[in-house]
Design a protein around this motif. Structure first.
Motif, PDB file in Angstrom:
ATOM      1  N   PHE A 193       0.858  -1.186   0.000  1.00  9.24           N
ATOM      2  CA  PHE A 193       0.000   0.000   0.000  1.00  9.24           C
ATOM      3  C   PHE A 193       0.893   1.234   0.000  1.00  9.24           C
ATOM      4  O   PHE A 193       2.104   1.142   0.236  1.00  9.24           O
ATOM      5  CB  PHE A 193      -0.965   0.004   1.198  1.00  9.24           C
ATOM      6  N   ASP A 194       0.314   2.386  -0.313  1.00  9.43           N
ATOM      7  CA  ASP A 194       1.078   3.642  -0.296  1.00  9.43           C
ATOM      8  C   ASP A 194       0.391   4.618   0.641  1.00  9.43           C
ATOM      9  O   ASP A 194      -0.780   4.458   0.988  1.00  9.43           O
ATOM     10  CB  ASP A 194       1.200   4.228  -1.706  1.00  9.43           C
ATOM     11  N   LEU A 195       1.128   5.646   1.063  1.00  6.25           N
ATOM     12  CA  LEU A 195       0.598   6.581   2.054  1.00  6.25           C
ATOM     13  C   LEU A 195      -0.205   7.711   1.419  1.00  6.25           C
ATOM     14  O   LEU A 195      -0.983   8.382   2.112  1.00  6.25           O
ATOM     15  CB  LEU A 195       1.746   7.173   2.885  1.00  6.25           C
ATOM     16  N   GLU A 196      -0.048   7.927   0.134  1.00  6.91           N
ATOM     17  CA  GLU A 196      -0.805   9.001  -0.514  1.00  6.91           C
ATOM     18  C   GLU A 196      -2.302   8.707  -0.517  1.00  6.91           C
ATOM     19  O   GLU A 196      -3.129   9.626  -0.540  1.00  6.91           O
ATOM     20  CB  GLU A 196      -0.308   9.196  -1.951  1.00  6.91           C
ATOM     21  N   ASN A 197      -2.664   7.427  -0.464  1.00  8.07           N
ATOM     22  CA  ASN A 197      -4.079   7.037  -0.453  1.00  8.07           C
ATOM     23  C   ASN A 197      -4.510   6.421   0.881  1.00  8.07           C
ATOM     24  O   ASN A 197      -5.634   5.944   1.000  1.00  8.07           O
ATOM     25  CB  ASN A 197      -4.355   6.034  -1.576  1.00  8.07           C
ATOM     26  N   ALA A 198      -3.608   6.419   1.851  1.00  7.74           N
ATOM     27  CA  ALA A 198      -3.909   5.786   3.141  1.00  7.74           C
ATOM     28  C   ALA A 198      -4.513   6.794   4.110  1.00  7.74           C
ATOM     29  O   ALA A 198      -4.237   8.003   4.045  1.00  7.74           O
ATOM     30  CB  ALA A 198      -2.630   5.201   3.735  1.00  7.74           C
ATOM     31  N   THR A 199      -5.352   6.276   4.998  1.00  8.30           N
ATOM     32  CA  THR A 199      -5.921   7.120   6.054  1.00  8.30           C
ATOM     33  C   THR A 199      -5.139   6.984   7.361  1.00  8.30           C
ATOM     34  O   THR A 199      -5.109   7.909   8.172  1.00  8.30           O
ATOM     35  CB  THR A 199      -7.392   6.748   6.302  1.00  8.30           C
ATOM     36  N   GLU A 200      -4.545   5.828   7.554  1.00  5.99           N
ATOM     37  CA  GLU A 200      -3.733   5.606   8.748  1.00  5.99           C
ATOM     38  C   GLU A 200      -2.774   4.438   8.523  1.00  5.99           C
ATOM     39  O   GLU A 200      -2.920   3.682   7.556  1.00  5.99           O
ATOM     40  CB  GLU A 200      -4.603   5.360   9.983  1.00  5.99           C
ATOM     41  N   ILE A 201      -1.811   4.319   9.444  1.00  8.91           N
ATOM     42  CA  ILE A 201      -0.865   3.207   9.429  1.00  8.91           C
ATOM     43  C   ILE A 201      -1.124   2.393  10.688  1.00  8.91           C
ATOM     44  O   ILE A 201      -1.169   2.945  11.799  1.00  8.91           O
ATOM     45  CB  ILE A 201       0.600   3.697   9.412  1.00  8.91           C
TER      46      ILE A 201
END
Length: 314
Positions: free
Chosen positions: A112-120
């Protein structure tokens, strides 16, 4: 016997698993970068979003078997491979995961990538217990990270709210979030003690303190040795003395016996009595008068020689 071994094996494995799980619970999400245009590069020379995990414990922790995700409804989205030596994180050290959505590139490239993520979200090996989580901010400029003010400190766990996190002035991948610039020890010492008086007094006090301690130590040891020697001598003297004398003088080592006092008194008495004094001698022999005119060696002395004249004392 086999049952006991089997039971011990099961108990050992259970304890090991519990200890491992407890250690994994010390891992913390520590920093992340969403837009990477001119920052840290991965092992393929690519610039991608990344996040950092920090081992806040004081022992090595293996995160193999744990899960990473950007979706709270799918905590098992990325499984960290087990058996990779690189997943063993030393104490107080960091590890970088590349959020490039290319998991085939290796253990540390997630799907997954962080540009489309809501949280880690970081989850234990059971796929249910959340170790740590952090919301992803999309308002950060390019090449600016969001991380903990101090490594591993602040809110963490399933209900983490971002407390203790801040926008970082500089990106710090795989290193401490706060870089402390400390002056060298000699320079700091020079500032504190420009003339060296503190150093001199400290050195002298250490030396004299050590000498005093050594003096007291050797003195104590010497006294103990002297007492031990006196005790041995007393025991040896008591063993050599007659039974009656030993019984009479038992426990009186170091005292003068009655016989010694008697000898001293007798000598003093003889010294004070005039006719018994022999300290001065005149070297004059006085012969008492006798009517015999012969020597004890021969009764015919008068016929062999002239009788000498003898001056007799009155």
């Amino acid at each position: 016997m086999k049952r006991i071994k089997t039971l011990l094996t099961v108990v050992g494995l259970t304890v090991a698993v519990a200890a491992s799980a407890q250690s994994q619970g010390q891992m913390r999400l520590n920093e992340y970068l969403v837009i990477n245009t001119d920052d840290y590069q991965d092992d393929f020379g690519q610039q991608s979003s990344w996040f950092e995990i920090f081992n806040s414990s004081y022992g090595t922790v293996d995160i193999g078997g744990c899960y990473l995700s950007d979706d709270p409804n799918n905590l098992k989205k990325y499984h960290i491979p087990s058996g990779d030596v690189m997943t063993q994180i030393p104490k107080r050290q960091h590890v970088i995961f590349w959020a490039d959505n290319q998991p085939k590139r290796g253990t540390f490239h997630v799907n997954f990538d962080l540009e489309n993520a809501t949280e880690i979200i970081f989850t234990k090996g059971d796929g249910k217990s959340i170790i740590d989580r952090i919301k992803v901010r999309h308002d950060l400029p390019a090449n600016v990270t969001f991380g903990r003010a101090m490594d591993g400190e602040g809110a963490f766990g399933p209900e983490a709210n971002g407390e203790g996190w801040k926008v970082m002035e500089n990106t710090t991948p795989s290193t401490n979030n706060v870089l402390v610039n400390k002056a060298a020890k000699p320079d700091r010492m020079k500032e504190l003690d420009p003339y060296g008086w503190i150093m001199a007094l400290t050195a002298m006090s250490v030396v004299f303190t050590a000498l005093v301690i050594l003096y007291l130590l050797f003195k104590t040891i010497g006294i103990a040795n002297i007492k031990a020697g006196q005790k041995k001598e007393a025991q040896a003297a008591a063993a050599k003395a007659p039974a009656g004398e030993a019984a009479a003088s038992k426990g009186t080592y170091g005292k003068v016996s009655a016989e010694t006092y008697a000898a001293i008194a007798t000598a003093l008495h003889l010294y004070t009595v005039e006719n018994e004094a022999h300290d001065e001698e005149s070297f004059v022999v006085t012969q008492a008068a006798t009517d015999r005119r012969y020597t004890p060696w021969s009764t015919h002395i008068q016929g062999f020689r002239q009788i000498p004249d003898v001056k007799r004392s009155k």
